[in-house]
Design a protein around this motif. Structure first.
Motif, short mmCIF file in Angstrom:
data_model
loop_
_atom_site.label_atom_id
_atom_site.label_comp_id
_atom_site.label_asym_id
_atom_site.label_seq_id
_atom_site.Cartn_x
_atom_site.Cartn_y
_atom_site.Cartn_z
N ILE A 165 34.79 44.11 43.96
CA ILE A 165 35.18 42.45 44.15
C ILE A 165 33.83 41.92 44.12
CG2 ILE A 165 36.23 40.97 45.69
CD1 ILE A 165 37.99 43.33 46.73
N TYR A 168 41.32 37.82 40.67
CA TYR A 168 41.97 38.18 41.88
C TYR A 168 43.11 36.97 42.23
CZ TYR A 168 42.49 38.72 47.29
OH TYR A 168 42.84 39.23 48.44
N TRP A 191 37.12 37.93 41.60
CA TRP A 191 37.39 38.91 40.46
C TRP A 191 37.27 40.29 40.82
CZ3 TRP A 191 39.09 37.30 35.52
CH2 TRP A 191 38.97 36.07 35.21
N ILE A 192 38.27 41.20 40.38
CA ILE A 192 38.36 42.43 40.65
C ILE A 192 37.88 43.29 39.17
CG2 ILE A 192 39.59 44.57 41.21
CD1 ILE A 192 41.53 42.60 42.68
#
Length: 108
Positions: free
Chosen positions: A62, A87, A47-48
């Protein structure tokens, strides 16, 4: 919750009110869902997290563990709004054929 186009990554918005109670449980469900769907492959957990008010890649982080995502949000959301996005491991551009099929300009 705002509706996004179907091609957009799953997105969660954390305003800077310091209250994570609304979105954090939903983000955790999404994290677990993606992690389960890609068990063994490992990519589904990425995930960002990025500040909502920044640009040009500033402040992007990240993460691939739930513990890191949660502790980061708990530490930061009180001071500024953040966006969490799934992401995209294998992005597909609708313009890929155009770019690949276009001839290069002369001299290159």
């Amino acid at each position: 919750r705002k509706r996004l186009p179907p091609w957009a990554p799953e997105t969660f918005i954390f305003p800077n009110y310091g209250n994570l109670a609304d979105e954090l449980p939903e983000l955790k469900k999404a994290y677990k869902r993606h992690a389960e769907a890609t068990r063994g492959g490992g990519g589904g957990r990425v995930w960002i997290l990025k500040p909502a008010a920044m640009n040009r890649g500033k402040g992007i982080h990240i993460f691939d563990t739930w513990r890191a995502i949660e502790s980061f949000l708990r530490a930061r959301v009180a001071s500024e709004p953040y966006i969490a996005q799934k992401y995209i491991e294998n992005p597909v551009s609708p313009f890929a054929r155009l770019v690949l099929a276009s001839p290069l300009p002369h001299g290159r």
